[in-house]
Design a protein around this motif. Sequence first.
Motif, mmCIF file in Angstrom:
data_model
loop_
_atom_site.group_PDB
_atom_site.id
_atom_site.type_symbol
_atom_site.label_atom_id
_atom_site.label_comp_id
_atom_site.label_asym_id
_atom_site.label_seq_id
_atom_site.Cartn_x
_atom_site.Cartn_y
_atom_site.Cartn_z
ATOM 1 N N THR A 73 15.583 -6.784 5.139
ATOM 2 C CA THR A 73 14.789 -7.331 5.841
ATOM 3 C C THR A 73 14.152 -8.712 5.087
ATOM 4 O OG1 THR A 73 12.750 -5.932 5.305
ATOM 5 C CG2 THR A 73 14.166 -5.545 7.290
ATOM 6 N N ASP A 74 13.995 -8.466 3.982
ATOM 7 C CA ASP A 74 13.533 -9.661 3.165
ATOM 8 C C ASP A 74 13.900 -9.762 1.790
ATOM 9 O OD1 ASP A 74 11.871 -11.704 1.898
ATOM 10 O OD2 ASP A 74 10.172 -10.970 2.985
ATOM 11 N N ASN A 75 14.787 -10.965 1.575
ATOM 12 C CA ASN A 75 15.398 -11.084 0.354
ATOM 13 C C ASN A 75 14.480 -11.571 -0.954
ATOM 14 O OD1 ASN A 75 17.930 -10.203 1.046
ATOM 15 N ND2 ASN A 75 18.559 -12.281 1.637
ATOM 16 N N GLN A 76 13.240 -12.297 -0.366
ATOM 17 C CA GLN A 76 12.423 -12.936 -1.491
ATOM 18 C C GLN A 76 11.438 -11.834 -1.948
ATOM 19 O OE1 GLN A 76 12.069 -16.009 -2.739
ATOM 20 N NE2 GLN A 76 14.330 -16.302 -2.179
ATOM 21 N N HIS A 77 11.155 -10.630 -1.048
ATOM 22 C CA HIS A 77 10.173 -9.878 -1.655
ATOM 23 C C HIS A 77 10.699 -8.264 -1.481
ATOM 24 C CE1 HIS A 77 7.857 -13.492 -0.174
ATOM 25 N NE2 HIS A 77 7.425 -13.264 -1.355
ATOM 26 N N LYS A 78 11.911 -7.903 -1.927
ATOM 27 C CA LYS A 78 12.077 -6.699 -1.942
ATOM 28 C C LYS A 78 11.451 -5.733 -2.528
ATOM 29 C CE LYS A 78 17.095 -6.963 -1.311
ATOM 30 N NZ LYS A 78 17.514 -8.563 -1.341
ATOM 31 N N GLY A 79 10.788 -6.147 -3.985
ATOM 32 C CA GLY A 79 9.982 -5.239 -4.527
ATOM 33 C C GLY A 79 8.595 -5.102 -3.834
ATOM 34 N N THR A 80 8.091 -5.998 -3.159
ATOM 35 C CA THR A 80 6.796 -5.825 -2.423
ATOM 36 C C THR A 80 7.005 -4.954 -1.435
ATOM 37 O OG1 THR A 80 6.235 -8.077 -3.123
ATOM 38 C CG2 THR A 80 5.212 -6.790 -1.261
ATOM 39 N N ILE B 92 5.336 -9.264 6.975
ATOM 40 C CA ILE B 92 5.770 -8.175 6.953
ATOM 41 C C ILE B 92 5.510 -6.844 7.995
ATOM 42 C CG2 ILE B 92 5.949 -6.226 5.306
ATOM 43 C CD1 ILE B 92 6.132 -7.965 2.764
ATOM 44 N N ILE B 93 4.181 -7.105 8.125
ATOM 45 C CA ILE B 93 3.687 -6.061 8.836
ATOM 46 C C ILE B 93 3.773 -6.356 10.533
ATOM 47 C CG2 ILE B 93 1.264 -5.143 9.766
ATOM 48 C CD1 ILE B 93 0.111 -5.422 7.259
ATOM 49 N N PHE B 94 3.928 -7.362 10.716
ATOM 50 C CA PHE B 94 4.194 -7.816 12.373
ATOM 51 C C PHE B 94 5.684 -8.186 12.550
ATOM 52 C CE2 PHE B 94 -0.296 -8.505 11.708
ATOM 53 C CZ PHE B 94 -0.594 -7.689 12.953
ATOM 54 N N GLY B 95 6.488 -8.222 11.261
ATOM 55 C CA GLY B 95 7.823 -8.793 11.186
ATOM 56 C C GLY B 95 8.687 -7.304 11.577
ATOM 57 N N SER B 96 10.142 -7.525 11.261
ATOM 58 C CA SER B 96 11.063 -6.648 11.559
ATOM 59 C C SER B 96 10.917 -5.300 10.541
ATOM 60 C CB SER B 96 12.535 -7.350 11.368
ATOM 61 O OG SER B 96 12.658 -7.748 10.066
ATOM 62 N N ALA B 97 10.356 -5.695 9.421
ATOM 63 C CA ALA B 97 9.971 -4.686 8.432
ATOM 64 C C ALA B 97 8.796 -3.741 8.650
ATOM 65 C CB ALA B 97 9.686 -5.316 7.138
ATOM 66 N N GLY B 98 7.854 -4.320 9.454
ATOM 67 C CA GLY B 98 6.742 -3.325 10.285
ATOM 68 C C GLY B 98 7.329 -2.119 10.691
ATOM 69 N N MET B 99 8.221 -1.997 11.683
ATOM 70 C CA MET B 99 8.761 -1.247 12.193
ATOM 71 C C MET B 99 9.539 -0.085 11.360
ATOM 72 S SD MET B 99 8.518 -0.032 15.611
ATOM 73 C CE MET B 99 8.625 -1.313 16.771
ATOM 74 N N VAL B 100 10.225 -0.550 10.299
ATOM 75 C CA VAL B 100 10.646 0.575 9.519
ATOM 76 C C VAL B 100 9.798 1.086 8.778
ATOM 77 C CG1 VAL B 100 12.402 0.416 7.494
ATOM 78 C CG2 VAL B 100 12.749 -1.290 9.257
ATOM 79 N N LEU B 101 8.643 0.210 8.235
ATOM 80 C CA LEU B 101 7.546 0.960 7.576
ATOM 81 C C LEU B 101 6.720 2.056 8.319
ATOM 82 C CD1 LEU B 101 5.949 -2.270 5.894
ATOM 83 C CD2 LEU B 101 7.183 -0.263 4.597
ATOM 84 N N ILE B 102 6.571 1.854 9.548
ATOM 85 C CA ILE B 102 5.972 2.937 10.522
ATOM 86 C C ILE B 102 6.913 4.175 10.480
ATOM 87 C CG2 ILE B 102 5.524 3.338 12.904
ATOM 88 C CD1 ILE B 102 4.738 0.552 13.258
ATOM 89 N N LEU B 103 8.236 3.793 10.667
ATOM 90 C CA LEU B 103 9.180 5.012 10.467
ATOM 91 C C LEU B 103 9.108 5.668 9.330
ATOM 92 C CD1 LEU B 103 11.953 3.479 12.442
ATOM 93 C CD2 LEU B 103 10.591 5.102 13.332
ATOM 94 N N ILE B 104 9.102 4.914 8.385
ATOM 95 C CA ILE B 104 8.927 5.579 6.852
ATOM 96 C C ILE B 104 7.647 6.732 6.825
ATOM 97 C CG2 ILE B 104 8.600 5.178 4.570
ATOM 98 C CD1 ILE B 104 10.328 2.952 4.719
ATOM 99 N N PHE B 105 6.575 6.194 7.574
ATOM 100 C CA PHE B 105 5.417 6.990 7.221
ATOM 101 C C PHE B 105 5.696 8.062 8.141
ATOM 102 C CE2 PHE B 105 1.516 8.385 9.444
ATOM 103 C CZ PHE B 105 0.624 8.384 8.241
ATOM 104 N N VAL B 106 6.123 7.891 9.237
ATOM 105 C CA VAL B 106 6.311 9.164 10.229
ATOM 106 C C VAL B 106 7.335 10.129 9.631
ATOM 107 C CG1 VAL B 106 7.438 9.849 12.496
ATOM 108 C CG2 VAL B 106 5.852 7.944 12.447
#
Length: 388
Positions: free
Chosen positions: A323-330, A202-216
Amino acid sequence: MNKKPIFALKLATLVIALGYSLILPVMPFYMENLGAGGREFGWLTAVYALAQTVCAPFWGALSDRIGRKPIISIGIIGYSISLFLFGLASSFWTLFIARSLSGILSSATSVASLAYVGDSSSEEERSKNMSQLGASMSVGVMMGPLLGGILAGYSLAFPFFTGAGISFIAFLLILTLLPESIERSGQTKKRKPFDFSDLKSIIFGSAGMVLILIFVVHFCQTGLQGITGLYVVDKFGFSTKQVGVIWMALAGILIVVQGFLTGPLAKKIGEKRLILIGMFCKALVAFAMVLTTGFVSVLVVFGLFAVSSAITVPTLNATLSKTDNQHKGTLMGFASTAGNLSKVIAPLLAGYLYESNIELPYITTGGIALIGVVICYIWIKNQSLATT
């Protein structure tokens, strides 16, 4: 999504926002009656955000394993209990425990609700449905202080008991109206449990960049919102009525844009471009606040701030859920953690900067928003290269 589930989810989101905001006008007087002061109030504010930050990933991962509906239900009924405890409080420590419980459980409802939308919406409708949840939250935030002020005229504890009752009604409606989204999408038995290798991906995949943008995004929003009331009073001598009009206008624009415009705009120009536009508007707002000259200019700038907030947050959540169908809640749990962590850091930084120079928080926030624009642009370019 059909009408019943989206109605139930909107109601749950509204209740969380309403329960949070209706106690705001009452809290200073309530704490004064208990002999508490500014330091204690700071602890209550911090523990709520900290509890949400820590617990959101846990609730998200648990919703991946046992389903969204149980987690939403636990959050709503627990939130009702926490508000009831507020009304019964006879000491600061009772308030502290109730506020901690409120932060722990409200994160369960918000995270699982976003994951539910991710499960149940088509990619075309996801931004629209996320925006409607955001609009429901804005309605709750706008209605809460007004309702709390009216109810407090009868008793300082009355707003808390009212919020507890509303939450319990929402709990009953969730039980009766909301089907389980994971079962409906046929994903129940095939899900693997979350482990640390998933966290790394999650952190180093495609979701990681989105999480950074959410924080910003949340960092810029919280920093601007937290200091602006003080800024306009110190710089322009605004009255409480003028400050109230600004916040009412902010909430009204959020409701309209999130409810009716964000989804269609995401469809027309694409989610990633819409996020980039929203990030640029954040930077523009921060720098423009330094140039404001009075009530009208502040109102215009904050109107743009509301638009930027309305188009970025739900669109980022919608993008993350794909970005991840298996772990949407996470994923939604980590998104909530990123947003809540910014709510702890941004006001503290803005406060210290404000003491040095009242313009400095806006200049700093504008610079951080521009960094977000660069990150967003790189992310879009990398995504384009990956698909070619």
